[in-house]
Design a protein around this motif. Structure first.
Motif, short mmCIF file in Angstrom:
data_model
loop_
_atom_site.label_atom_id
_atom_site.label_comp_id
_atom_site.label_asym_id
_atom_site.label_seq_id
_atom_site.Cartn_x
_atom_site.Cartn_y
_atom_site.Cartn_z
N MET A 1 25.10 32.88 33.53
CA MET A 1 25.88 32.00 34.37
C MET A 1 26.91 32.86 35.11
O MET A 1 27.63 33.63 34.50
N ARG A 2 26.97 32.72 36.40
CA ARG A 2 27.93 33.47 37.22
C ARG A 2 29.07 32.57 37.66
O ARG A 2 28.85 31.46 38.13
N VAL A 3 30.30 33.06 37.49
CA VAL A 3 31.48 32.33 37.93
C VAL A 3 32.38 33.28 38.70
O VAL A 3 32.29 34.49 38.56
N LYS A 4 33.25 32.71 39.52
CA LYS A 4 34.18 33.51 40.31
C LYS A 4 35.42 33.82 39.49
O LYS A 4 35.94 32.96 38.78
N ALA A 5 35.91 35.04 39.60
CA ALA A 5 37.19 35.40 39.00
C ALA A 5 38.30 34.82 39.88
O ALA A 5 38.18 34.77 41.11
N LEU A 6 39.37 34.36 39.26
CA LEU A 6 40.46 33.73 39.97
C LEU A 6 41.74 34.53 39.76
O LEU A 6 41.91 35.19 38.75
N ARG A 7 42.63 34.43 40.73
CA ARG A 7 43.96 35.02 40.56
C ARG A 7 44.97 33.98 41.00
O ARG A 7 44.69 33.10 41.82
N GLY A 8 46.15 34.08 40.43
CA GLY A 8 47.16 33.06 40.70
C GLY A 8 48.31 33.58 41.53
O GLY A 8 48.63 34.76 41.53
#
Length: 139
Positions: A1-8
């Motif tokens: 499963m591929r997900v996007k890395a997030l930054r805040g």
């Protein structure tokens, strides 16, 4: 499963996808190319980020945690520690939709359907419903 890395953004609680680098190895030469999204591949018990595998579990210890105070498009946010080290504040935020969240829990063997007590409860419930159906048919 591929997900996007997030930054805040600091002190807002809102997250956004971050851009990343895609590494390609040809022989002994590794080249990097800037890409729009930083992708993280979730596997059973580990995740892969930029061709480097990081553990998500070790025995009873989890190297991820759910973050309830952050938001990104009504998704469930998790913090994945880098290299299984909970001492250093290094890691990645990821966001899961409802279906991706169920899949993530299943891959980490933490889904409620994988627990023995819940399986017994479901089997007992099925037998109770079958008993009620048979009782009403005999009336």
């Amino acid at each position: 499963m591929r997900v996007k890395a997030l930054r805040g953004e600091s002190n807002t609680g809102l997250l956004e996808p971050c851009s990343g680098v895609e590494l390609k190895t040809t022989g002994n030469v590794t080249t990097g190319k800037r890409v729009e999204f930083d992708w993280i591949e979730i596997k059973k018990g580990r995740y892969i980020h930029q061709n480097c595998s990081h553990p998500l579990r070790s025995g009873d210890e989890n190297y991820f945690k759910r973050i309830h105070g952050l938001e990104y498009k009504n998704r469930k946010i998790y913090w994945l520690y880098t290299f299984g080290s909970m001492d250093k504040p290094q890691g990645h935020h990821v966001g899961f939709s409802w279906w991706e969240h169920q899949k993530f829990l299943w891959l980490q063997e933490m889904h409620w359907l994988q627990k023995e007590n819940n399986i017994r409860y479901m089997v007992n419930l099925i037998f109770l419903v079958l008993g009620v159906v048979i009782a009403f048919k005999q009336l």
